[in-house]
Design a protein around this motif. Structure first.
Motif: not given
Length: 188
Positions: A29-32, A49-55
């Motif tokens: 979450k922080e990275y995204y 990244p496009k979203n938290v999952e991609t991160a």
């Protein structure tokens, strides 16, 4: 330590204010959030990244690249709350003697000397623990903050790579380097 031995366990490093550690799914979450800021990725050469999952999936790629001895990606976590505010990456190892350096930082933390502090720990690690002879960094010419940072740390601007592929962009790119002998001489 020989290069091949440096990849048995992830190298957790520490500065005065930060822990440099492997990224985990809890950090997604922080990275995204900070990589969603266009100002952070403006000189990066590609979007975040496009979203938290991609991160979170990106962290798996980072881990697998570490296992293959291709890349070390440290999350920069503040000691007081362990939240990720940036990353520092060593990759493109060539014959266990040269490596490329890249980094990014949340805009909320710009201008606080954080990347100077972090790189003053990463650079000696690369030269001593990984036994690198050369560390290089590529920077877009208009990225004045990175140009100043690298110069301050003893990197030398070697030249301009015209119409160089930088991430997903084609742009002129400056190349900087610091050699182990210069680093050691500067430390004396």
């Amino acid at each position: 330590m020989p290069f091949k031995d440096a990849f048995h366990t992830f190298p957790k490093l520490e500065t005065e204010r930060f822990i440099l550690r492997e990224l985990h799914s809890d950090d997604a979450k922080e990275y995204y959030t900070y990589l969603s800021d266009h100002e952070v990725t403006k000189y990066w050469g590609y979007e975040g990244p496009k979203n938290v999952e991609t991160a979170a999936k990106t962290f798996t790629r980072f881990h697998n690249a570490f296992t293959r001895k291709e890349m070390i990606t440290w999350g920069i976590a503040a000691k007081d709350d362990d939240k990720i505010i940036g990353t520092c990456i060593l990759n493109d190892f060539i014959r266990a003697s040269m490596v490329s350096l890249s980094y990014n930082l949340s805009r909320d933390h710009w201008g606080k000397g954080i990347m100077t502090e972090v790189l003053q720990t990463i650079i000696p690690f690369a030269f001593h623990a990984l036994d690198m002879n050369r560390i290089q960094a590529k920077v877009m010419p208009e990225n004045n903050s990175s140009v100043k940072l690298l110069s301050k740390l003893g990197f030398v601007q070697e030249g301009l790579l015209r119409d160089f592929i930088f991430g997903e962009s084609i742009t002129d790119t400056l190349i900087f380097s610091i050699l182990k002998k210069d680093f050691i001489e500067k430390a004396l």
